[in-house]
Structure formats: structure tokens, C-alpha cells
Enzyme design. Sequence first.
Site: not given
Length: 248
Positions: A137, A204
Site C-alpha cells: 500500500h 538486518r
Amino acid sequence: MPKNQNTFSSLAALRGRVASRAVHAGWRWMQRAGAVTAEHPGRLRFGAIGEGTRLAFPQGTVFGERWIRLGGHCIIAEQVTLTAGMMPDLDLGADPVLVLGNGVVLGRGSHVIADARITIGNDTFCGPGVYITSTNHSYDDPHEPVGRQWPRSAPVEIGPGCWLGTGAVILPGAKLGRNVVVAAGAVVRGEVPDHAVVAGAPARIVRRWEPETGWQPPLRTPAPVPIPDGMTPEQLRGLALLAEAEQS
């Protein structure tokens, strides 16, 4: 307790056991009959479905299957959603939109939503509830509801040999290299190099393997000992009992 009441209770318990067995037997029959394979595709007409690939019953939402190509020996668990295009009955052109390599495993309740092209490499395993999407979105207009704004799409590429843990999310534009490990619940965007372990939201790199230095930071547990060729289950159990005896 009166004799008649004992009899009625016994009959009720017997009927309950019979009904339970019948329900379970019926469900097992439906699981076998409702599974989708190349030989028994049912109503689904994929662009390709390889030998040995099986979609367990019940399937999740599946549409745009003409633009979905499934390699061989894939395992698609129950309630897995596979979609190509933003909605059913669209003409998406000549090229496939969603491509699974050989030996891909999608865990129960996973979703692969391909508006732009998604490719998943050979022998990539996904735990339950993994979400892979090439569309997200947008929220540029602060006055318009987010769900009414036109979404953004970008291709997703997942290399061969990866492992995506339970609940991992792969966002549009992500590109995972070879043998990447995605921790449970991680949210991945951007590029992840080969032989990396990623965790967190946003994800990460928390560990990586390099030919010169090996795993950094070093692994905390020893590598599993490979099972010798030709070893039978009985021999493995015997070795396990012997190891337990030596430790005690």
C-alpha cells in the site's frame, strides 16, 4: 446408577467414538481427493506444475494460475494462497508472474501475492505463515484512506536454498541471495547477500559466511554430523541409545 442409564451412557459413548472415527476418516479422504497435482489438477490450470508437486487440501486463495509456474517436487501446505495479478480474470500478458523452482516448500497458511514478478529459487523452504508480496500500500495522500490509494509494486527475487522462518515477511523489491536465512518474524526489504542470516523488523544482517573467514560472528553450536549413506533408522536408534548410555 440404574442399569438402563449405564446402558444408555455406554451406547452414547460408542456412538460418539464411531462418529469421531467417521469424521476423521472422511477428512482424510477429502485431503487425498482434494490435493492438487500435475495428474489431478482439479479446477486449477497452472501455467506449469512439475512432477511430484502437491498442493495440500484445503488450498487457500488461488487465482491467475495461468501465470503461475510450479517446479517439480514442491510441497505446498494447507491454506496457502498463491495469486498472480491484483484480482482474478486479468490478462497479465505472455510471461509468468509467479515462478517457484524445484523442491520449494511453502508452510501452512503462507501467502505469495504476485502483482509484479516473484521468483523463488530451487530448494527454498518456508515455515508456516510466511508472507511474500510484490505489492504494498502507498500512503502519499494524507487525506485519502490508505486502502484506496494506488499501491506500489516491485519484483521480488528469492535465491536458491533459502530458509524463511515462521511469520517472515518479504516486501516488494526484496532480493535474497543464495542460502539466506530469514529469522522468524523478520521483515525483509532491499538486497540480502549470499549466505547471510537476517533478523528483526526491519531485518538486518546478524551473521554472514565468507570463504576467507567462515561464519562471523562464529556459530555457537557445532555443525551437525552428516548421516552416513545407507544408515537405517534402526541403526540410528541404536547409536542414539549408545550415546545416551555413554553420557549416563
